[in-house]
Design an enzyme around this catalytic site. Structure first.
Site, short mmCIF file in Angstrom:
data_model
loop_
_atom_site.label_atom_id
_atom_site.label_comp_id
_atom_site.label_asym_id
_atom_site.label_seq_id
_atom_site.Cartn_x
_atom_site.Cartn_y
_atom_site.Cartn_z
N CYS A 105 19.81 77.79 41.78
CA CYS A 105 17.98 78.16 41.48
C CYS A 105 17.35 77.77 40.29
O CYS A 105 15.74 78.61 41.16
CB CYS A 105 18.56 79.85 40.94
N GLN B 116 26.37 74.30 48.54
CA GLN B 116 26.18 76.12 48.20
C GLN B 116 25.21 76.72 49.22
O GLN B 116 24.00 76.39 48.73
CB GLN B 116 25.96 76.57 46.87
N ARG C 162 30.09 71.88 39.24
CA ARG C 162 30.96 72.39 37.45
C ARG C 162 32.14 72.49 37.47
O ARG C 162 33.04 71.25 38.62
CB ARG C 162 31.60 74.56 38.39
N HIS D 141 19.74 86.58 44.24
CA HIS D 141 20.26 85.14 44.86
C HIS D 141 21.32 86.13 45.28
O HIS D 141 21.80 87.04 44.93
CB HIS D 141 20.92 85.09 43.88
N HIS E 152 17.45 82.08 47.84
CA HIS E 152 16.53 83.11 46.19
C HIS E 152 15.52 83.45 46.90
O HIS E 152 14.16 82.86 47.77
CB HIS E 152 15.80 82.07 45.61
N LYS F 280 25.41 92.03 40.38
CA LYS F 280 25.45 91.64 41.90
C LYS F 280 26.75 92.58 42.33
O LYS F 280 27.64 92.76 42.72
CB LYS F 280 26.58 90.39 41.93
N ASP G 126 22.80 78.44 49.36
CA ASP G 126 22.17 79.15 48.31
C ASP G 126 20.61 80.11 48.88
O ASP G 126 19.89 78.98 49.92
CB ASP G 126 22.13 78.60 47.96
#
Length: 678
Positions: A368, A415, A397, A549, A419, A503, A417
């Site tokens: 992000c 990921q 991570r 997100h 946004h 979320k 991902d």
């Protein structure tokens, strides 16, 4: 109504007036003795609103759930619990999910009873129910052997046969601490000190000569624990600290009948047969190399091909839905993570900083902040919004070495991902589009069922979150509106939000009925504020956008692991790394025709493997079957003469000879449809 009476509302809406102290069992007996014999526990809910309730998100097997203060909202209670207020009452039978958890917790008490009768020097921890059964943590210097586990199970059978009543008693906190301290029960002392306050009464449950500090509830007697099995033992440090005593965690499972117990173990065998780690090796899809490090995935050619197919589908869908594909660096300056808040709120999950010549850098755990920098790189007007950036980005991570599990929990992953930067009035439509996209992802990959959770913040723990209560109320309200408008049932879980916003978590249900957390859609009003994002409104003034997100695979690795287990490695035609296997009956006579068939299939866009080995035909067919290839085509004199192939279909067997052109059309249609079946 007399002041001496309380109201009991039954599920059919009828009201009974009874004396305070009447028990659920009394109510059941007044309806029918047969009902009283069938019920296990009761669920009650006050008829008048209460202000103090138990956290709906609290895990059933948590210590707080076992030892915490008295619940005042909806709760499950013993059949012998005295009713003292107006309540709605449900009498739960063995078929109810809550009843299964109660019998498993009761089985843990039966196990503790057996352990102390056999090994009286043992000190007890706690014994919660779990999704698969139960366990009890105990301290004993001598490790339990397989023979000991068998003896514990046999002794449990004796305790069950004695049909001892579970009796709830209360005593002062001070007496409980005194008694347990005198007995050297250091874990019980810890639980009392942690979950009760001076002056409290604590609850104890007794069966026969065994007493345990516990909130309950339990089944009426040990005789209701009808089907159980002690399964294993493992080590566990007290309070999770390796400096403390090493406990022994004895596992078991329990059901109300032998049929369900047998079905449980058959299901475990099925799960074992679908283990993605075993199938990943068998099908040569991926590996984890010790020399490179734990939790880091190496994608082999076949696994890489499936991954490419997944990612191509996702990128195409993103572009079709108005997303723009972006790419961001794997490492960024530490200062960036301080601005975003990850340094403070997520730092324990990040890899340590790397000191370079110009600054400290950290591997990214999220995409992000990178997308935010892309947004901020040029001025934006209301006409430019929403901006939707998507990236299949690698993130890293830190996971402790003992927590990783194949593809499902790793240290480096990709990921999917995205946004979305939008105006506040666009937020609900963008969230709705993300939920629709998530539904399409699950359906495209063959999942027909999912469950939804709404994770919100805990207002009592504001230090763990950023943003004002007003912002959180707006954010949670937006997510609820979308779910309600779509008629999607959901469970609200306080305290499980990300630090920057609430979320929606979408958990798919696989072929074995297991839940997998993958897709998530998150509202974020905080990062736009922390990075001072702006857009020029229609009024010519500067305004602040809000963010969504969303990750729909969640991670490519985890989603792929779930796919392996869902399909037991037998992937749908469009995902299968090899879609067609070719077997010439004779390598001498039929190889040229087989090569020609291969060329035509590949020209049609199919993934084909030709077995040119000079081995028996049956061995080649068997090898392709082990690899779970959708179609195996066999070719001999007859097929070569008529431009045909003999088709063997996975899961169906021999389908006979068909024209090659007809098979090509069938195969192409299956790929195009992305269907699950053959």
């Amino acid at each position: 109504m007399s002041e001496q009476q309380i109201k009991i509302q039954l599920p059919d809406g009828s009201i009974r007036e009874v004396a305070p102290g009447t028990t659920p069992y009394d109510i059941a007996m007044s309806i029918s003795p047969r009902l009283a014999a069938a019920v296990v526990v009761a669920r009650i809910k006050p008829l008048t609103p209460v202000t103090a309730t138990t956290d709906a998100g609290e895990e059933e097997n948590s210590e707080a759930a076992m030892y915490g203060g008295q619940e005042t909202g909806e709760r499950v209670v013993d059949l012998s619990a005295p009713l003292t207020e107006d309540v709605a009452l449900e009498l739960l039978k063995e078929s109810d999910e809550a009843a299964l958890k109660v019998v498993r917790h009761s089985a843990a008490h039966v196990m503790a009873t057996a352990i102390l009768e056999l090994f009286p020097e043992t000190k007890l921890g706690h014994g919660p129910a779990t999704d698969q059964g139960f366990f009890y943590d105990v301290y004993r210097e001598t490790p339990f052997s397989e023979t000991d586990l068998a003896a514990i199970e046999a002794k449990m059978a004796e305790v069950v046969a004695r049909d001892e009543k579970f009796v709830r008693e209360e005593e002062s906190r001070e007496k409980g601490l005194s008694d347990y301290s005198a007995q050297g029960e250091f874990m019980k002392v810890h639980f009392i000190e942690r979950f009760t306050k001076p002056g409290d009464e604590i609850s104890l449950y007794k069966n026969g000569g065994f007493t345990d500090f516990c909130r309950g509830p339990h089944v009426p007697s040990t005789g209701r624990v009808k089907a159980f099995k002690v399964t294993s033992v493992a080590g566990a440090y007290w309070l999770g600290d390796e400096k403390n005593q090493q406990l022994q965690r004895v596992y078991g499972t329990a059901f109300f009948n032998a049929k369900d117990l047998d079905a449980h173990f058959k299901r475990l065998e099925e799960i074992k047969a679908r283990d993605h780690r075993v199938l990943g090796k068998q099908l040569d899809l991926f590996s984890i190399q010790e020399v490179a490090g734990a939790g880091l995935i190496f994608w082999h050619p076949k696994g890489g091909l499936i991954r490419k197919t997944m990612e191509d589908w996702m990128r195409d869908e993103c572009i079709r839905r108005g997303y723009e594909m972006v790419y961001t660096p794997h490492i960024m300056r530490r200062e960036l993570w301080k601005i975003s808040g990850h340094e403070g709120f997520y730092g324990q999950n990040m890899y340590p900083p790397m000191e370079l010549d110009d600054a400290e850098y950290r591997l990214k755990p999220m995409n992000c902040p990178g997308h935010i920098l892309i947004y901020k790189n040029s001025p934006k007007s209301y006409r430019d919004l929403p901006q939707r950036y998507a990236e299949l980005g690698n993130v890293y991570r830190y996971e402790r070495s003992g927590t990783m599990h194949g593809l499902l929990r790793v240290r480096g992953f990709t990921q999917d991902d995205a946004h979305i930067f939008c105006m506040p009035e666009q937020i609900e439509s963008e969230i709705a589009a993300c939920v629709e996209f998530a539904d399409e992802v699950l359906k495209a990959f063959g999942f027909a069922e999912f469950k939804v959770e709404l994770s919100t913040w805990d207002p009592k723990d504001q230090k763990s979150y950023v943003g004002s209560p007003e912002h959180w109320e707006t954010a949670v309200g937006s997510l609820k509106k979308v779910l309600d408008a779509k008629g999607i049932p959901y469970r609200e879980i306080p305290g499980e939000a990300a630090f920057y916003g609430p979320k929606i978590d979408i958990k798919l249900v696989d072929v074995l009925g297991r839940l997998w957390q993958l897709s998530t859609v998150q509202f974020d009003f905080n990062l736009p504020q922390r990075f001072e994002l702006e857009y020029t409104g229609e009024d010519g003034e500067k305004h602040r956008p809000v963010m969504v997100h969303r990750a729909l695979f969640g991670s490519v690795e985890r989603f792929f692991g779930v796919l392996i287990e869902h399909y037991a490695g037998a992937f749908p035609m469009w995902l299968a790394p090899v879609q067609v296997g070719l077997v010439p009956i004779s390598s001498d006579k039929h190889l040229d025709y087989a090569r020609a068939v291969k060329a035509k299939l590949e020209a049609a866009g199919l993934r084909v493997e030709l077995d040119e080995r000079n081995d028996p035909m049956k061995a080649k067919i068997r090898d392709f079957a082990v690899q779970k290839i959708p179609f195996v085509l066999i070719m001999g004199d007859k097929e070569a003469a008529s431009e045909a192939v003999s088709v063997r279909t996975r899961g169906k067997g021999d389908e006979g000879s068909v024209a090659l052109t007809a098979f090509v059309e069938r195969a192409k249609a299956l790929v195009a449809s992305r269907g699950v079946g053959l």
